[in-house]
Design an enzyme around this catalytic site. Structure first.
Site: not given
Length: 204
Positions: A146, A159
């Site tokens: 990501s 995250y």
């Protein structure tokens, strides 16, 4: 100001022409899907779900792992008879072992492994036997990372941390697998309207 704008436009044109020339003289080789198996984790929703459907349409033999048992039938109905959908919880070693056994029964050469399941993607690849992927030099491991792997954001510490770790892990794995010519790649998508994002209104 006009001079700067002209300079920037000229640079953009030169870069575009250079890119097109590079594409012309060094085209990306086409990958023929016939007989090639791709294992994808995290196919319940989002990127993994759509990737399984797309690769199945292209003719690959898709092995799609889902976490929720009810999603097995839902996804299987969207895929061809060549595809196999099975339950895969990457936090359970017995599921990892079962996935390896399933793959080994299907093929002796896995073309690609796509680690996509949640923020824990890729944690068990180093514990999984890689013989099934080493039979050919065009096999590869693909970890779905990501932009959060290099861009930290507030309220997303766990995250972002996991994505930073996954990128570092991927780089280490790439170096470790280089003697066998096993490719390791990462994909860094931005914010897309997947269920993970939609479930967090602060990110929309």
């Amino acid at each position: 100001t006009v001079t700067i704008m002209c300079f920037l436009i000229s640079v953009a044109i030169i870069l575009y022409i250079s890119y097109r020339l590079y594409q012309h003289f060094f085209p990306t080789p086409n990958i023929h899907p016939n007989g090639k198996y791709v294992l994808i984790s995290g196919c319940d929703t989002g990127f993994g779900h759509q990737l399984a459907i797309e690769l199945d349409k292209q003719g690959f033999n898709v092995l799609a792992g889902v976490l929720i048992p009810d999603n097995i039938t839902l996804l299987q109905n969207k895929l061809s008879t060549k595809a196999t959908v099975f339950r895969l919880d990457i936090t359970k070693q017995e599921d990892i072992d079962a996935a390896f056994k399933l793959t080994n029964n299907k093929t002796k050469t896995l073309h690609a492994l796509v680690n996509n399941a949640g923020i824990a993607a890729g944690l068990y690849i180093d514990w999984t036997p890689l013989e099934v992927m080493l039979a050919k030099h065009d096999s590869r491991v693909i970890n779905i990372c990501s932009v959060a792997g290099y861009l930290s954001m507030s309220n997303m510490s766990s995250y972002c941390t996991s994505k930073y770790a996954l990128e570092s892990f991927s780089d280490c794995l790439r170096r470790e697998m280089s003697p066998w010519n096993l490719r390791v790649s990462i994909i860094e998508p931005g914010f897309m309207r997947t269920p993970i994002i939609q479930g967090n209104p602060k990110l929309l």
